[in-house]
Enzyme design. Sequence first.
Site, short mmCIF file in Angstrom:
data_model
loop_
_atom_site.label_atom_id
_atom_site.label_comp_id
_atom_site.label_asym_id
_atom_site.label_seq_id
_atom_site.Cartn_x
_atom_site.Cartn_y
_atom_site.Cartn_z
N TYR A 188 0.64 -1.12 0.11
CA TYR A 188 -0.13 0.08 0.08
C TYR A 188 0.72 1.28 -0.02
O TYR A 188 0.41 2.28 -0.36
CB TYR A 188 -0.93 0.12 1.11
CG TYR A 188 -1.94 -1.08 1.35
CD1 TYR A 188 -3.04 -1.42 0.20
CD2 TYR A 188 -1.69 -2.16 2.21
CE1 TYR A 188 -3.66 -2.22 0.51
CE2 TYR A 188 -2.63 -3.24 2.32
CZ TYR A 188 -3.72 -3.36 1.56
OH TYR A 188 -4.71 -4.14 1.53
N THR A 189 2.08 1.17 0.64
CA THR A 189 3.01 2.45 0.74
C THR A 189 3.75 2.47 -0.55
O THR A 189 4.10 1.63 -1.12
CB THR A 189 3.66 2.63 1.89
OG1 THR A 189 4.35 1.25 2.07
CG2 THR A 189 2.69 2.33 3.18
#
Length: 759
Positions: free
Chosen positions: A124-125
């Site tokens: 997600y990052t």
Amino acid sequence: MVLNSDEIIIHEQAITETLETNYMPYAMSVIVSRAIPEIDGFKPSHRKLLYTMYKMGLLRGNKTKSANIVGQTMKLNPHGDQTIYDTMVRLTRGNEALLHPYIDSKGNMGKQFSKNMQYAAPRYTEAKLDKLAEELFKDIDKDVVDFVPNYDGSMEEPTLLPVTFPSVLVNANQGIAVGMASNICPFNLAEVCRTTIAYIKDPAVDVLEIMPAPDFPGGADLIYDEEKMREIYETGRGSFKLRAKYRVDKKNNLIEIYEIPYTTTVEAIIDAIVDKVKSGEIKEINDIRDETDLQGLKITIDCKRNTDYDLLMQKLYKSTPMESSFACNFNILINGYPRTLGVRNIIAEWLVFRRVTVKRAKQDSLSEKDSKRHLLRGLEAILLDIDKAISIIRNTEKEADVIPNLCAGFDIDKLQAEYVAEIKLRNLNKEYILKRVSEIENLDKDIAELEKIIKSAKLIDKVIIKELEQVIKNYSQTRRTTIVAEENIEEYVEEEFIDDFNLKVFLTDHGYLKKMALTSLRSAGDLKLKDNDKIIQVEQGTNADLLFCFSTAGNLYRIAMDDLEDNKPSDWGNYLPSTLDLDPDESIFFVVLYGGDRENYTGEIMVASQNGRVSKIALSEYETKSRRRKILNAINVKKPPIGAVYLKPGKTDPENPYEREDLELMLFADDQNEFAIINDQEQMLIFSADDVELVNSRSNLGTRIQKLKRNSSSTVFKPIINLEIEDPDYYRVKTFPQNGRYLRGEKKLAKQVGIEDMK
């Protein structure tokens, strides 16, 4: 030799050999290759991650998924994707663990100051190298640092990064190895660079003047003690305290904590405050909330009306992690060996490292320019006769003979001939060749300058200073941690929060301690005691005093008076064996109500034993840093004690020596600084406290005062000021030990000390 299945081979080996062959390699691997940072400020895991991102081109361009970075890093670091991602998170701007982050991140990276705010998964990052990372990799593509093969030999990685500033001091770094650890606090980047510049110019510079104290990403107040800070700077070891910052909203009765010490978390502070409120130690708080949001950290405390906010914060500083210590241990690997260094020595070691990298960079540039000049001089040679060069190439029958023929025709070497032969046909004109040859003059100047720098240590230092000045210009930040002088700090004094009042305590023979306010005693009738119990000691003081309880087992128990339950005249009192958790055969025979300095105990106690000996011990012998409740072997009890007194320092009015009905002795005049000791043969002698030697060991047997016959023992020990003696001179002695004189007609005295009961 053939062995049966039930036979066992036993190989004897010295434990030292086992440790050397099995344990030491592991220990050294952890120390050298995992836990301790090196002079560039990084552990191997940090270095492998950052170098991988550099090779991925993440110094420029857009961010990429963290999962991609983690996967690529595994080519250098095979310790697992989660470990790599944990390392990466701490280096990001979003996590706020570093004063100057090396990675620019997007997405939830958690927060260093919170246990509950966990970072998102790597899918997600996103991340890329921060602009500051340019200073980590400057000239790394030149021969400035050594490279080694990775774990499978498929690629190479740097042993150190050629950082242009002392990054080892700029960002916090902690590591626990085998038998040693490292804990380096962060310092302000601009201050570190200015200090390094000043050190280059004058190695004797006072580092503390330019770089007064550490600087933390979370801010807070640093309680500054120059002597302690100087010791940290010189030795690399020591500690200092950090305090949370707060603001008060008086309109809404709120305290807002917006900066906390680097060594704690929001949850730890809240949990500690909640525990204090539940236990009743803090009564001024209604509610506490974590209101941290996108604007930053915030802990909100709802206070009761009329709360003294500053006084409450002093108490919270004293009893919660809102004030905590940072223990420094500047342990760094220098050339593969761990060394604990002070700030000045770290800067000195970094300069040794940086001077080498700068020199190697200049040497690499020199080689590159010298090679280019050499090729251009070959090109210059054909300028004299371009047609000849064309003719040689055109008339050479075999391709392999072109280079040798050019070498022979123009007296140039093979490299120069290769360069000439590779020139495109369209460039074989005079204008192109003249332009290229004109570069030789500039190359001559550059090479001369590089040679000059390489040979001069001062010029290399000028290069380092210029780089440091550029770092200050591009990346400096204002200090986040506020320096507060120790003398300006208001310390929480426990007595300020105690419901203080005058009181008396009554110690009974059965181990009860009745604690009663003087106001209760004025209107009270007889004090209720348990059947067959009696009062053996009375003390007067305040609820803010400490109670020292001496036991028949030779132990000392310390307890604050406000921790004891207040009693009514009808109560039996606090049962000390339960309150102090005494052993079954242990009892309290003497107490001291101490209201003096709690950091430096004053006064002395004298304890008499059945063997006729008296010990005089300074109360300071019982000082402990941990303030533990129980102190073992406080007095010598080889023979049972028969009594004790507290010798309080100071003078008082001889006509009114006792304002309190207790056994405390005020030292004021020689003739009233006297005690009586009586044995079971009704022999008594009177002696002065000055004649008893002050012992420096709690186990000392003391001074032998009364000489005793076989199977005889001393039974009574009292200050004579508490006794009615008709002729004191008759019992006074000047030398010890003595038997004493038989009591003569001292009926009141016999009743007072209980001799009549012994007959």
